[in-house]
Enzyme design. Structure first.
Site, PDB file in Angstrom:
ATOM      1  N   ASP A 107      22.844  21.059  -9.895  1.00  0.00           N
ATOM      2  CA  ASP A 107      22.644  19.717  -9.607  1.00  0.00           C
ATOM      3  C   ASP A 107      21.052  19.651  -9.410  1.00  0.00           C
ATOM      4  O   ASP A 107      20.049  19.744 -10.198  1.00  0.00           O
ATOM      5  CB  ASP A 107      23.694  19.441  -8.722  1.00  0.00           C
ATOM      6  CG  ASP A 107      23.517  17.876  -8.406  1.00  0.00           C
ATOM      7  OD1 ASP A 107      24.394  17.208  -9.108  1.00  0.00           O
ATOM      8  OD2 ASP A 107      23.153  17.488  -7.552  1.00  0.00           O
ATOM      9  N   HIS A 272      32.425  20.275 -10.925  1.00  0.00           N
ATOM     10  CA  HIS A 272      31.221  20.019 -10.578  1.00  0.00           C
ATOM     11  C   HIS A 272      30.560  21.279  -9.871  1.00  0.00           C
ATOM     12  O   HIS A 272      29.411  22.052 -10.060  1.00  0.00           O
ATOM     13  CB  HIS A 272      30.502  18.862 -10.351  1.00  0.00           C
ATOM     14  CG  HIS A 272      29.155  18.671  -9.934  1.00  0.00           C
ATOM     15  ND1 HIS A 272      28.162  18.786 -10.958  1.00  0.00           N
ATOM     16  CD2 HIS A 272      28.463  18.531  -8.936  1.00  0.00           C
ATOM     17  CE1 HIS A 272      27.131  18.654 -10.426  1.00  0.00           C
ATOM     18  NE2 HIS A 272      27.249  18.617  -9.089  1.00  0.00           N
TER      19      HIS A 272
END
Length: 292
Positions: A107, A272
């Site tokens: 990320d 995620h």
């Protein structure tokens, strides 16, 4: 007791004028730096780091502005640029005695890793980026109502003031939203770790917003300049992502391929937070990368 990575030593390392990073270091062998994402801290790597520390020196910092690392005031566009945060990463490695490192990020940390790979190719032996697109590609891919999934990107791109106030006034609800909606496995982040994330984010709202604001400004400028100059990642690169391309109308492997010739791109079936939801898969992917 505050959660930590088992078997790792903690220290603070000076990486820039007035900026120290909180760092967990464990294992021995060739060095591997792991950079966390949003809304997390270095603890997101706890499973993967412990695995890889059996044969590597694993270094897990909190990024500047996050966790227990320093949070300098945003007194200019460079303070939270990914270029500056990449320089933090290299300064950290050098202070710990490593001139060349393998680097993996998730990320936000993946954006820092990407920038480090472009700016410091001689210092990065291998590069892994988890569940992200390069900043410029991300903004180009978001369009129409599909861009609503990235509402936080637009919120935190605003000039200083409003976003910070709105998020600070409901910080636990704001950050919990992402921990909930982005996870396929709700048990991957146990309550004690979740609380660490929420506490850390609550104390870092201005710097987190500044990090995202940089990605709507100076980080795009840096990416545009590199794309215009034809700069690419020269080291072996692995990218692992969820398959968002069909929903948002882009081909992730092609976008990444434009930045890296030696690329292994794959999709994963977890959510995620893949280092927490599928740590064995991520550890294996990093070992495979390091063997290239």
């Amino acid at each position: 007791m505050t959660p930590s990575i088992p078997g790792f030593d903690y220290q603070r390392v000076d990486v820039a004028d007035g900026v120290e990073l909180n760092v967990a270091v464990g294992g021995s062998g060739t060095p591997l730096v792991l950079l966390h994402g949003f809304p997390q801290t270095h603890l997101m790597w706890r499973h993967v780091a412990a695995d890889l520390a059996t044969d590597h020196t694993v270094i897990c910092p909190d990024l500047r502005g996050y966790g227990d690392s320093d949070k300098p005031a945003e007194d200019g566009p460079d303070v939270y640029s990914k270029r500056t945060m990449a320089e933090d990463t290299l300064a950290l490695a050098h202070t710990l005695g490593h001139e060349r490192i393998a680097l993996a990020g998730h990320d936000r940390g993946a954006l820092v890793a990407f920038r480090a790979g472009l700016d410091h190719p001689d210092a990065i032996t291998h590069l892994a980026c988890l569940d992200v697109l390069p900043t410029l590609n991300m903004w180009e891919a978001l369009h129409g109502v599909q861009a609503a999934v990235g509402f936080h990107l637009y919120l935190m791109a605003q000039p200083p003031g409003l976003a910070e106030q709105m998020i600070q006034n409901s910080s636990d609800a704001f950050f919990s939203y992402f921990l909930d909606i982005w996870a396929n496995d709700s048990e991957a982040v146990p309550p004690a770790v979740r609380q660490v994330y929420l506490d850390a984010c609550r104390a870092a709202v201005p710097s987190i917003v500044a990090d995202y604001r940089a990605s709507a400004g100076i980080d795009i400028e840096h990416d545009r300049a590199d794309r215009a100059a034809g700069r690419k990642l020269t080291m072996p690169v692995s990218v692992l992502q969820q398959d968002w391309g069909a929903a948002l109308g882009y081909e992730a492997a092609a976008l990444w391929g434009a930045w890296a010739d030696d690329l292994n791109h794959s999709t994963v079936s977890c959510g995620h937070f893949m280092a927490e939801e599928a740590p064995e898969t991520i550890a294996k992917a990093l070992r495979d990368l390091l063997a290239r």
